[in-house]
Design a protein around this motif. Sequence first.
Motif, PDB file in Angstrom:
ATOM      1  N   ARG A  85      17.360  25.455   5.332  1.00 42.36           N
ATOM      2  CA  ARG A  85      16.433  24.930   6.160  1.00 42.36           C
ATOM      3  C   ARG A  85      15.409  26.069   6.092  1.00 42.36           C
ATOM      4  N   VAL A  86      15.676  26.538   5.233  1.00 45.23           N
ATOM      5  CA  VAL A  86      13.798  27.339   5.308  1.00 45.23           C
ATOM      6  C   VAL A  86      13.131  27.038   4.038  1.00 45.23           C
ATOM      7  N   ARG A  87      13.516  25.950   3.154  1.00 45.28           N
ATOM      8  CA  ARG A  87      13.296  26.010   1.846  1.00 45.28           C
ATOM      9  C   ARG A  87      12.784  24.107   2.043  1.00 45.28           C
ATOM     10  N   GLU A  88      13.719  23.795   3.092  1.00 47.81           N
ATOM     11  CA  GLU A  88      12.986  22.620   3.541  1.00 47.81           C
ATOM     12  C   GLU A  88      11.951  22.468   4.783  1.00 47.81           C
ATOM     13  N   GLY A  89      11.588  23.687   4.980  1.00 50.14           N
ATOM     14  CA  GLY A  89      11.000  23.864   6.672  1.00 50.14           C
ATOM     15  C   GLY A  89      11.110  23.504   7.628  1.00 50.14           C
ATOM     16  N   LYS A  90      12.633  23.256   7.423  1.00 43.01           N
ATOM     17  CA  LYS A  90      13.660  22.901   8.908  1.00 43.01           C
ATOM     18  C   LYS A  90      13.932  23.622  10.890  1.00 43.01           C
ATOM     19  N   VAL A  91      13.526  25.299   9.797  1.00 43.18           N
ATOM     20  CA  VAL A  91      13.197  26.347  10.680  1.00 43.18           C
ATOM     21  C   VAL A  91      12.487  26.054  11.875  1.00 43.18           C
ATOM     22  N   VAL A 104      17.676  41.543  11.803  1.00 43.21           N
ATOM     23  CA  VAL A 104      17.723  41.096  10.869  1.00 43.21           C
ATOM     24  C   VAL A 104      16.680  39.756  11.059  1.00 43.21           C
ATOM     25  N   TRP A 105      17.013  39.533  12.472  1.00 44.43           N
ATOM     26  CA  TRP A 105      15.941  37.978  12.453  1.00 44.43           C
ATOM     27  C   TRP A 105      15.215  38.721  13.549  1.00 44.43           C
ATOM     28  N   SER A 106      14.989  39.338  14.275  1.00 42.65           N
ATOM     29  CA  SER A 106      13.604  39.683  14.901  1.00 42.65           C
ATOM     30  C   SER A 106      12.297  39.794  13.935  1.00 42.65           C
ATOM     31  N   ARG A 107      13.197  40.230  12.651  1.00 42.42           N
ATOM     32  CA  ARG A 107      12.189  40.658  11.448  1.00 42.42           C
ATOM     33  C   ARG A 107      11.667  39.591  10.580  1.00 42.42           C
ATOM     34  N   ALA A 108      12.766  38.247  10.482  1.00 42.51           N
ATOM     35  CA  ALA A 108      13.080  37.584   9.575  1.00 42.51           C
ATOM     36  C   ALA A 108      11.862  35.930  10.644  1.00 42.51           C
ATOM     37  N   ARG A 109      12.478  35.626  11.832  1.00 40.29           N
ATOM     38  CA  ARG A 109      11.748  35.080  12.085  1.00 40.29           C
ATOM     39  C   ARG A 109       9.581  34.894  12.074  1.00 40.29           C
ATOM     40  N   ARG A 110       9.551  36.753  12.065  1.00 43.13           N
ATOM     41  CA  ARG A 110       8.131  36.915  11.581  1.00 43.13           C
ATOM     42  C   ARG A 110       7.817  36.016  10.453  1.00 43.13           C
ATOM     43  N   ARG A 111       8.414  36.077   9.480  1.00 38.40           N
ATOM     44  CA  ARG A 111       8.607  35.419   8.606  1.00 38.40           C
ATOM     45  C   ARG A 111       7.909  33.040   9.000  1.00 38.40           C
ATOM     46  N   VAL A 112       8.163  33.235   9.656  1.00 37.44           N
ATOM     47  CA  VAL A 112       8.274  32.024   9.684  1.00 37.44           C
ATOM     48  C   VAL A 112       7.069  31.355   9.532  1.00 37.44           C
ATOM     49  N   MET A 113       5.988  30.404   9.457  1.00 38.57           N
ATOM     50  CA  MET A 113       4.928  30.145   9.877  1.00 38.57           C
ATOM     51  C   MET A 113       4.833  28.462   9.842  1.00 38.57           C
ATOM     52  N   GLY A 159      28.435  36.136   7.518  1.00 40.55           N
ATOM     53  CA  GLY A 159      27.740  34.959   6.330  1.00 40.55           C
ATOM     54  C   GLY A 159      26.341  34.889   6.783  1.00 40.55           C
ATOM     55  N   LEU A 160      26.047  34.304   8.149  1.00 43.39           N
ATOM     56  CA  LEU A 160      24.957  34.651   8.512  1.00 43.39           C
ATOM     57  C   LEU A 160      23.764  35.872   7.811  1.00 43.39           C
ATOM     58  N   LEU A 161      24.234  37.342   8.056  1.00 48.85           N
ATOM     59  CA  LEU A 161      23.217  37.659   7.060  1.00 48.85           C
ATOM     60  C   LEU A 161      22.834  37.773   6.202  1.00 48.85           C
ATOM     61  N   LEU A 162      24.239  37.006   5.438  1.00 43.46           N
ATOM     62  CA  LEU A 162      23.360  36.408   4.035  1.00 43.46           C
ATOM     63  C   LEU A 162      22.459  35.457   3.908  1.00 43.46           C
ATOM     64  N   GLY A 163      22.716  34.319   4.816  1.00 40.73           N
ATOM     65  CA  GLY A 163      21.608  33.816   5.031  1.00 40.73           C
ATOM     66  C   GLY A 163      20.621  33.896   5.828  1.00 40.73           C
ATOM     67  N   LEU A 164      20.572  35.267   6.451  1.00 35.40           N
ATOM     68  CA  LEU A 164      18.947  35.669   6.933  1.00 35.40           C
ATOM     69  C   LEU A 164      18.339  35.718   5.821  1.00 35.40           C
ATOM     70  N   VAL A 165      18.813  36.129   4.700  1.00 32.23           N
ATOM     71  CA  VAL A 165      18.291  36.915   3.696  1.00 32.23           C
ATOM     72  C   VAL A 165      17.008  35.419   2.856  1.00 32.23           C
ATOM     73  N   SER A 166      17.241  34.602   2.995  1.00 33.93           N
ATOM     74  CA  SER A 166      16.487  33.136   2.645  1.00 33.93           C
ATOM     75  C   SER A 166      14.986  33.474   3.035  1.00 33.93           C
ATOM     76  N   PHE A 167      14.707  33.420   4.422  1.00 34.99           N
ATOM     77  CA  PHE A 167      13.828  34.395   4.141  1.00 34.99           C
ATOM     78  C   PHE A 167      12.552  35.253   3.986  1.00 34.99           C
ATOM     79  N   TRP A 168      13.606  35.918   2.932  1.00 31.63           N
ATOM     80  CA  TRP A 168      12.685  36.767   2.284  1.00 31.63           C
ATOM     81  C   TRP A 168      12.760  36.350   0.461  1.00 31.63           C
ATOM     82  N   THR A 169      13.980  35.555   0.280  1.00 35.57           N
ATOM     83  CA  THR A 169      13.555  35.328  -1.086  1.00 35.57           C
ATOM     84  C   THR A 169      13.804  33.997  -1.364  1.00 35.57           C
ATOM     85  N   LEU A 170      14.248  32.651  -0.356  1.00 34.62           N
ATOM     86  CA  LEU A 170      13.948  31.490   0.082  1.00 34.62           C
ATOM     87  C   LEU A 170      16.065  31.183  -1.241  1.00 34.62           C
TER      88      LEU A 170
END
Length: 205
Positions: free
Chosen positions: A26-32, A192-201, A101-112
């Motif tokens: 979802r991060v790669r496709e921009g659906k987030v 982690v989500w509070s930090r990851a959401r800042r990377r969403v543009m 699993g959720l924590l691992l998925g949230l890593v994709s906000f930095w690594t894709l």
Amino acid sequence: MTAYATLTTLQYQLVSPWRSSPIDQRVREGKVAVDLLRPVGFPGQMLAGQLGWASAAVPVLLVALPFALLIGAGQAPASAAAGFAYPVALIGALLVNQLLGLLLGLVSFWTLEVSGALMAYRFVAQFFSGALVPLWFMPGPVRTAAEWLPFQATAYTPAAVYLGQVEGAGIVAALGVQLAWIGALGALAAYVWSRARRRVMSQGG
């Protein structure tokens, strides 16, 4: 040992590290960006989806466990207390696994991409969860490490409760450890989500 192996194999249909979160896709496709517009928070959406996916294994467990008992590959709960505590431990195992699993998925906000991390996670999770070898067979230092990690709460704990390897106060302690990990992982996921959401543009009006 046969009963333990049978039980952990069946449990892994429900609490398996081989299932991954859809977050990276979802991060790669921009659906987030669309997900963020929904009334339910993004982590809640992903957890609900993961739990729905995992619940598809419940009918398999309901059929397979009685069949395993019938052919002698398993055994009934060690006691009435174990029979009542096992479903609670299994739910705890499911929640711990889904939060990991959720924590691992949230890593994709930095690594894709999380495929490499997922491969390492699967190996570590399967070993230290006790799914391959019960914790009581592990060498002292390895068992100590396993007991300090959250993975044992996903496979070993419910199986040990069911088979009577923990009894009485030990059951309460085992369930308490699961609850503590649920709280700790939930808090970590929120951070982690509070930090990851800042990377969403998002662009547009």
